[in-house]
Design an enzyme around this catalytic site. Structure first.
Site, PDB file in Angstrom:
ATOM      1  N   GLY A   1      11.869   5.014  -0.812  1.00  0.00           N
ATOM      2  CA  GLY A   1      10.917   4.032  -0.575  1.00  0.00           C
ATOM      3  C   GLY A   1      11.138   2.800  -0.600  1.00  0.00           C
ATOM      4  O   GLY A   1      11.374   2.271  -1.965  1.00  0.00           O
ATOM      5  N   ASP A   2      10.082   1.763  -0.242  1.00  0.00           N
ATOM      6  CA  ASP A   2      11.210   0.087  -0.713  1.00  0.00           C
ATOM      7  C   ASP A   2       9.680  -0.341   0.006  1.00  0.00           C
ATOM      8  O   ASP A   2       9.289  -0.761   1.519  1.00  0.00           O
ATOM      9  CB  ASP A   2      11.701  -0.478  -0.127  1.00  0.00           C
TER      10      ASP A   2
ATOM     11  N   THR B   1       6.314  -4.024  -1.407  1.00  0.00           N
ATOM     12  CA  THR B   1       5.894  -5.565  -1.273  1.00  0.00           C
ATOM     13  C   THR B   1       7.255  -5.562  -2.768  1.00  0.00           C
ATOM     14  O   THR B   1       7.514  -6.471  -3.197  1.00  0.00           O
ATOM     15  CB  THR B   1       5.169  -5.879  -1.011  1.00  0.00           C
TER      16      THR B   1
ATOM     17  N   GLY C   1       7.926  -3.258  -5.479  1.00  0.00           N
ATOM     18  CA  GLY C   1       8.754  -1.789  -5.802  1.00  0.00           C
ATOM     19  C   GLY C   1       9.435  -1.696  -5.012  1.00  0.00           C
ATOM     20  O   GLY C   1       8.725  -1.188  -4.039  1.00  0.00           O
TER      21      GLY C   1
ATOM     22  N   VAL D   1      11.389   2.531  -5.142  1.00  0.00           N
ATOM     23  CA  VAL D   1      11.169   4.066  -5.425  1.00  0.00           C
ATOM     24  C   VAL D   1      12.106   5.059  -4.433  1.00  0.00           C
ATOM     25  O   VAL D   1      13.006   5.240  -3.894  1.00  0.00           O
ATOM     26  CB  VAL D   1       9.690   4.444  -4.656  1.00  0.00           C
TER      27      VAL D   1
ATOM     28  N   ASP E   1      -7.242   0.953  -2.121  1.00  0.00           N
ATOM     29  CA  ASP E   1      -5.992   0.706  -1.344  1.00  0.00           C
ATOM     30  C   ASP E   1      -5.948   2.375  -0.492  1.00  0.00           C
ATOM     31  O   ASP E   1      -4.808   2.947  -0.330  1.00  0.00           O
ATOM     32  CB  ASP E   1      -4.829   0.310  -1.853  1.00  0.00           C
TER      33      ASP E   1
END
Length: 290
Positions: free
Chosen positions: A11-12, A14, A16, A18, A125
């Protein structure tokens, strides 16, 4: 980082990206979060909210931070690997979850959240994408990038959490909210696990408040005076809505399940239950009937 072999990007975000990697020493799979900004000292790293919270939160239902590496001014968080998140788990379903499975998922989320709140943090969040899973049998709370300490001083930013899971006090731009915003998010998530559809999929902050009103009914001024003050400060006019029966919207929920969602989805944050052991134990018959 030469102790890990990268397999693929997971994943990408804001802050960082992963990566899925394997330890060259143990062969264990791990998830490595590489922060996008550079860090020029360890002091700078230690001030990160995410790191502050994760170092203190060691629980079976909270993602485990295995190590932190700073190399060439890049910062890496090495986490235990979980194969999917709750959003993916729901998206891949072609039939509804049995209530026994939902009880088990909810119990794990509330156990992890009770621990977070007990140790003086709130997440800010919570959403299905931030609940990592190994199937419905194991669920862990992740992504503490927006976490705050309960004792930290307001004002807080009003832009927290994904809009669909954002508590009404935050939608109305309160700057002094606290841990009850997490309970609201869990109520939204619980309804979504039942129906596999989001409960308040607003296209904007105002639209989300309208959708909440359509389900819960417009709050009365004496039930939530602070909400009326917040609305007045931003010139928001309440729509006149009568409450919808939650059972109609979530027909596959038992009366215990409906009651818990109603409790968590209270307009007034002071009226929402806590995620404490008392709520998990004596009061939450739904959760202990697994």
């Amino acid at each position: 980082m030469n102790r890990y072999t990268t397999i693929k990007q997971l994943g990408d975000g804001t802050y960082g990206s992963v990566l899925l990697a394997r330890s060259t020493e143990s062969g264990e799979l791990v998830a490595i979060k590489k922060m996008k900004r550079k860090f020029y000292s360890w002091d700078e790293c230690m001030n990160l909210r995410e790191l502050k919270s994760l170092r203190k939160l060691n629980h079976a239902n909270i993602i485990k931070l295995k190590e932190v590496v700073r190399e060439n001014d890049h910062l890496y968080f090495v986490f235990e690997y979980m194969k999917e998140n709750l959003y993916q788990l729901m998206k891949d379903r072609n039939k509804l979850f049995p209530e026994s499975t939902i009880r088990n998922i909810m119990y794990q989320i509330l156990q992890g959240l009770a621990f977070i709140h007990k140790y003086g943090f709130f997440h800010r969040d919570l959403k299905p994408e931030n609940l990592l899973c190994m199937g419905p049998e194991l669920v862990k709370i992740a992504d503490f990038g927006l976490a705050r300490e309960t004792r930290s001083r307001p004002p807080y930013t009003d832009y927290v959490s994904t809009r669909w899971y954002r508590a009404p006090e935050v939608l109305l731009r309160s700057t002094s909210y606290s841990s009850p915003i997490d309970m609201w998010a869990v109520g939204c998530i619980m309804a979504e696990i039942y129906t596999l559809r989001p409960l308040f999929p607003g296209s904007s902050e105002i639209d989300t408040i309208f959708k909440i009103c359509q389900v819960l009914g417009t709050p009365k001024k004496n039930d939530w005076p602070e909400g009326y003050q917040l609305a007045s400060a931003m010139n928001f006019r309440w729509p006149q809505c009568v409450p919808n029966n939650l059972k109609t919207l979530v027909p596959n929920a038992s009366s215990d399940g409906i009651q818990i969602m109603r409790d968590m989805l209270q307009w007034d944050p002071k009226k929402r239950p806590t995620a404490s052991k008392q709520f998990l134990g004596q009061k939450c018959l739904f959760c202990i009937l697994i």
